[in-house]
Design a protein around this motif. Structure first.
Motif, mmCIF file in Angstrom:
data_model
loop_
_atom_site.group_PDB
_atom_site.id
_atom_site.type_symbol
_atom_site.label_atom_id
_atom_site.label_comp_id
_atom_site.label_asym_id
_atom_site.label_seq_id
_atom_site.Cartn_x
_atom_site.Cartn_y
_atom_site.Cartn_z
ATOM 1 N N UNK A 143 0.831 -1.205 0.000
ATOM 2 C CA UNK A 143 0.000 0.000 0.000
ATOM 3 C C UNK A 143 0.864 1.253 0.000
ATOM 4 N N UNK A 144 0.287 2.340 -0.494
ATOM 5 C CA UNK A 144 0.941 3.649 -0.475
ATOM 6 C C UNK A 144 -0.088 4.693 -0.056
ATOM 7 N N UNK A 145 0.409 5.816 0.422
ATOM 8 C CA UNK A 145 -0.474 6.942 0.703
ATOM 9 C C UNK A 145 -0.880 7.568 -0.622
ATOM 10 N N UNK A 146 -2.022 8.234 -0.617
ATOM 11 C CA UNK A 146 -2.484 8.897 -1.834
ATOM 12 C C UNK A 146 -3.425 10.035 -1.457
ATOM 13 N N UNK A 147 -3.821 10.780 -2.475
ATOM 14 C CA UNK A 147 -4.844 11.802 -2.320
ATOM 15 C C UNK A 147 -6.143 11.250 -2.885
ATOM 16 N N UNK A 148 -7.229 11.410 -2.165
ATOM 17 C CA UNK A 148 -8.522 10.946 -2.655
ATOM 18 C C UNK A 148 -8.866 11.664 -3.956
ATOM 19 N N UNK A 149 -8.633 12.957 -3.989
ATOM 20 C CA UNK A 149 -8.801 13.758 -5.193
ATOM 21 C C UNK A 149 -7.427 14.332 -5.519
ATOM 22 N N UNK A 150 -6.897 14.023 -6.710
ATOM 23 C CA UNK A 150 -5.567 14.547 -7.050
ATOM 24 C C UNK A 150 -5.513 16.076 -6.902
ATOM 25 N N UNK A 151 -4.388 16.557 -6.464
ATOM 26 C CA UNK A 151 -4.214 17.991 -6.215
ATOM 27 C C UNK A 151 -4.453 18.821 -7.472
ATOM 28 N N UNK A 152 -4.053 18.303 -8.637
ATOM 29 C CA UNK A 152 -4.254 19.050 -9.877
ATOM 30 C C UNK A 152 -5.728 19.184 -10.234
ATOM 31 N N UNK A 153 -6.578 18.414 -9.564
ATOM 32 C CA UNK A 153 -8.022 18.532 -9.765
ATOM 33 C C UNK A 153 -8.691 19.264 -8.610
ATOM 34 N N UNK A 154 -7.876 19.911 -7.775
ATOM 35 C CA UNK A 154 -8.422 20.721 -6.694
ATOM 36 C C UNK A 154 -8.435 20.057 -5.337
ATOM 37 N N UNK A 155 -7.893 18.851 -5.245
ATOM 38 C CA UNK A 155 -7.845 18.171 -3.954
ATOM 39 C C UNK A 155 -6.867 18.843 -3.006
ATOM 40 N N UNK A 156 -7.198 18.826 -1.733
ATOM 41 C CA UNK A 156 -6.343 19.410 -0.699
ATOM 42 C C UNK A 156 -5.022 18.636 -0.629
ATOM 43 N N UNK A 157 -3.942 19.352 -0.377
ATOM 44 C CA UNK A 157 -2.624 18.736 -0.272
ATOM 45 C C UNK A 157 -2.404 18.300 1.179
ATOM 46 N N UNK A 178 -4.379 16.556 4.935
ATOM 47 C CA UNK A 178 -5.615 16.533 5.720
ATOM 48 C C UNK A 178 -6.583 15.435 5.335
ATOM 49 N N UNK A 179 -7.841 15.807 5.207
ATOM 50 C CA UNK A 179 -8.906 14.834 4.930
ATOM 51 C C UNK A 179 -8.843 14.252 3.520
ATOM 52 N N UNK A 180 -7.979 14.776 2.690
ATOM 53 C CA UNK A 180 -7.828 14.265 1.334
ATOM 54 C C UNK A 180 -6.846 13.089 1.262
ATOM 55 N N UNK A 181 -6.237 12.734 2.379
ATOM 56 C CA UNK A 181 -5.270 11.631 2.408
ATOM 57 C C UNK A 181 -5.969 10.291 2.597
ATOM 58 N N UNK A 182 -5.432 9.267 1.963
ATOM 59 C CA UNK A 182 -5.957 7.907 2.078
ATOM 60 C C UNK A 182 -4.820 6.930 1.792
ATOM 61 N N UNK A 183 -5.133 5.651 1.809
ATOM 62 C CA UNK A 183 -4.187 4.622 1.377
ATOM 63 C C UNK A 183 -4.842 3.797 0.280
ATOM 64 N N UNK A 184 -4.000 3.196 -0.548
ATOM 65 C CA UNK A 184 -4.449 2.411 -1.697
ATOM 66 C C UNK A 184 -3.305 1.482 -2.067
#
Length: 145
Positions: free
Chosen positions: A92-106, A108-114
């Motif tokens: 697994x790796x950390x990721x952003x739920x919504x990529x930053x280039x699409x407006x996702x927060x860098x 906080x709550x935009x962090x997840x694992x996948x």
């Protein structure tokens, strides 16, 4: 081998012909050697896959620069993710739920694992769809199963 296949399938539109994953980081960024001996950085959070060095000497020189090292290790972001989500499970790796280039927060709550494979496949799929959009374009994410 599955990771190379995923890079080939979802990122081939960039021109990459992967032969080996040389390194990856906690956010699933990859350094990939191609069939011509060039080195690429695949960056899932920023949805790009670009040549960063034409040969091993170029990669070694780049790897010693402070800018590259800071961007590669992502130390403060990894620390935040580890604090919020705990340590990574194998594969697994950390990721952003919504990529930053699409407006996702860098962070906080935009962090997840996948899983790393899912991250590479999903980011490549999204990147291909938005590759020709001008900056500031409106996009709508539609999740399908």
């Amino acid at each position: 081998m599955q990771l190379i296949s995923s890079v080939e399938r979802e990122w081939k539109w960039t021109g990459i012909r992967p032969s080996q994953v040389v390194e990856d980081n906690a956010f699933g960024n990859l350094i990939v050697k191609d069939e011509d001996g060039r080195y690429w950085r695949l960056c899932p959070e920023d949805l790009y896959c670009n040549v960063i060095a034409n040969d091993r000497n170029g990669l070694d020189a780049l790897s010693k620069t402070q800018d590259f090292l800071e961007g590669w290790h992502m130390s403060s972001l990894v620390a935040e993710a580890k604090e919020l989500l705990g340590p990574l499970k194998p594969g697994y790796r950390y990721c952003f739920k919504i990529p930053c280039v699409l407006g996702g927060e860098y962070g906080g709550k935009n962090l997840a694992t996948i899983t790393l494979v899912e991250l590479i496949e999903t980011s490549g799929h999204i990147a291909r769809q938005i590759q020709n959009l001008p900056d500031g374009s409106q996009v709508r994410l539609q999740i399908t199963e």
